[in-house]
Design a protein around this motif. Sequence first.
Motif, short mmCIF file in Angstrom:
data_model
loop_
_atom_site.label_atom_id
_atom_site.label_comp_id
_atom_site.label_asym_id
_atom_site.label_seq_id
_atom_site.Cartn_x
_atom_site.Cartn_y
_atom_site.Cartn_z
N GLN A 1 0.83 -1.21 0.00
CA GLN A 1 0.00 0.00 0.00
C GLN A 1 0.87 1.25 0.00
O GLN A 1 0.63 2.19 -0.78
CB GLN A 1 -0.90 0.00 1.23
CG GLN A 1 -1.62 1.32 1.48
CD GLN A 1 -2.00 1.49 2.93
OE1 GLN A 1 -3.11 1.21 3.31
NE2 GLN A 1 -1.07 1.96 3.76
N LYS A 2 1.88 1.29 0.85
CA LYS A 2 2.74 2.48 0.95
C LYS A 2 3.43 2.75 -0.38
O LYS A 2 3.48 3.89 -0.86
CB LYS A 2 3.76 2.31 2.07
CG LYS A 2 4.63 3.55 2.25
CD LYS A 2 5.60 3.44 3.40
CE LYS A 2 6.30 4.76 3.69
NZ LYS A 2 6.78 5.48 2.50
N GLU A 3 3.95 1.69 -1.00
CA GLU A 3 4.66 1.87 -2.28
C GLU A 3 3.71 2.41 -3.35
O GLU A 3 4.08 3.29 -4.13
CB GLU A 3 5.28 0.54 -2.72
CG GLU A 3 6.46 0.12 -1.86
CD GLU A 3 6.99 -1.27 -2.23
OE1 GLU A 3 6.53 -1.86 -3.23
OE2 GLU A 3 7.89 -1.75 -1.50
N ALA A 4 2.48 1.88 -3.38
CA ALA A 4 1.51 2.31 -4.39
C ALA A 4 1.07 3.75 -4.15
O ALA A 4 1.02 4.56 -5.09
CB ALA A 4 0.31 1.38 -4.38
N VAL A 5 0.75 4.07 -2.90
CA VAL A 5 0.25 5.42 -2.59
C VAL A 5 1.35 6.45 -2.80
O VAL A 5 1.10 7.54 -3.33
CB VAL A 5 -0.32 5.46 -1.16
CG1 VAL A 5 -0.65 6.89 -0.74
CG2 VAL A 5 -1.56 4.58 -1.06
N ASP A 6 2.58 6.12 -2.42
CA ASP A 6 3.69 7.05 -2.63
C ASP A 6 3.89 7.32 -4.12
O ASP A 6 4.25 8.44 -4.52
CB ASP A 6 4.99 6.50 -2.04
CG ASP A 6 5.03 6.57 -0.52
OD1 ASP A 6 4.11 7.19 0.06
OD2 ASP A 6 5.95 5.99 0.09
N LYS A 7 3.65 6.31 -4.94
CA LYS A 7 3.90 6.42 -6.38
C LYS A 7 2.76 7.11 -7.12
O LYS A 7 2.99 7.94 -7.99
CB LYS A 7 4.14 5.03 -6.96
CG LYS A 7 4.53 5.01 -8.42
CD LYS A 7 4.83 3.59 -8.89
CE LYS A 7 5.19 3.55 -10.36
NZ LYS A 7 5.39 2.16 -10.83
N LYS A 8 1.51 6.75 -6.78
CA LYS A 8 0.40 7.27 -7.59
C LYS A 8 -0.84 7.68 -6.80
O LYS A 8 -1.88 7.96 -7.39
CB LYS A 8 0.02 6.24 -8.68
CG LYS A 8 -0.30 4.85 -8.18
CD LYS A 8 -0.47 3.91 -9.38
CE LYS A 8 -0.58 2.48 -9.08
NZ LYS A 8 -1.32 1.94 -8.04
N GLY A 9 -0.73 7.68 -5.47
CA GLY A 9 -1.82 8.24 -4.67
C GLY A 9 -3.00 7.32 -4.44
O GLY A 9 -4.00 7.73 -3.85
N ARG A 10 -2.90 6.06 -4.89
CA ARG A 10 -4.00 5.12 -4.66
C ARG A 10 -3.45 3.71 -4.63
O ARG A 10 -2.33 3.46 -5.08
CB ARG A 10 -5.08 5.27 -5.74
CG ARG A 10 -4.71 4.73 -7.10
CD ARG A 10 -5.68 5.24 -8.18
NE ARG A 10 -5.76 4.36 -9.32
CZ ARG A 10 -4.85 4.26 -10.29
NH1 ARG A 10 -3.74 4.97 -10.24
NH2 ARG A 10 -5.03 3.43 -11.30
N PHE A 11 -4.28 2.78 -4.14
CA PHE A 11 -3.87 1.38 -3.97
C PHE A 11 -4.98 0.51 -4.53
O PHE A 11 -6.09 0.49 -4.01
CB PHE A 11 -3.65 1.10 -2.48
CG PHE A 11 -3.15 -0.28 -2.14
CD1 PHE A 11 -2.13 -0.88 -2.85
CD2 PHE A 11 -3.70 -0.97 -1.06
CE1 PHE A 11 -1.67 -2.16 -2.52
CE2 PHE A 11 -3.23 -2.24 -0.70
CZ PHE A 11 -2.21 -2.83 -1.44
N THR A 12 -4.70 -0.18 -5.64
CA THR A 12 -5.73 -0.99 -6.31
C THR A 12 -5.58 -2.45 -5.90
O THR A 12 -4.52 -3.05 -6.04
CB THR A 12 -5.63 -0.84 -7.83
OG1 THR A 12 -4.30 -1.12 -8.27
CG2 THR A 12 -6.00 0.57 -8.26
N VAL A 13 -6.68 -3.00 -5.41
CA VAL A 13 -6.68 -4.34 -4.81
C VAL A 13 -7.85 -5.14 -5.37
O VAL A 13 -8.94 -4.60 -5.57
CB VAL A 13 -6.83 -4.25 -3.27
CG1 VAL A 13 -6.78 -5.63 -2.63
CG2 VAL A 13 -5.76 -3.34 -2.69
#
Length: 260
Positions: free
Chosen positions: A34-46
């Motif tokens: 989650q942290k890696e996704a949010v840091d990169k693009k502001g959202r976390f797709t699951v």
Amino acid sequence: MASLHQPPSPPILYSFESANELSEKLAAFIVKAQKEAVDKKGRFTVALSGGSLPKQLNKLIDNPAVKWDKWQVFFADERCVPLDHEDSNYNLCQKELFSKVSIPKQNIHHIDVSLLDDLEELADAYEKALISEFAQKDSARFPVFDLILLGIGPDGHTCSLFPEHPLLTEEDRWVAYIEDSPKPPPKRITLTFPVLNHALRVVFVAAGEGKADVLSTIIDNPQAGLPASRVTPSHPGQVYWYVDNAASAKVTYHKSEFKL
């Protein structure tokens, strides 16, 4: 571009002493993803499946590191039943997880129950929901989920992709429907292999001695072609197995030491 042509990475297998430890380590992995996704693009797709999986996500509840407002949740497969039906994966996830956390309702993408009588329309509508989340943002041939969480059935099925079913060869659709599931209820929709195999991370979760035989076949004998063995994300995607020692008792494949 050369990286796109690298062969899929071999699976990473983590086996834990207890189901409780499995859930703790799985939660830590999800928080990191989650942290890696949010840091990169502001959202976390699951994407989530049903079965025993939602209960195994219980360590995400009351976890201050989880940014629920950043999650966009889809279902890896869904039974074509009303949302409050006991067979609904949405209903199961709602009971075990979503009702206990502060995720915005609009971030949970369930099927359109007004289309339950037309499975092709239902699958198309769910694919359109995926397109609206992914296509304009990632402009890829298939959606690239940050994380897909899956279980396995005793026959080696995952999502609603069953052994020897024609859907195993689907190459174009993101979401497909099935009217003849060998496991009730018969009518379902499911993500297809191209979607599973474009994910950044796919995590299979399995616990208990009842999974020991099929887990050994899936991991040690992938040439048998069970559906779960066919989840081999293209580079840089990675498959992880989070299992307990009871489930992995018959597996000869190398077990990795857990690390984030």
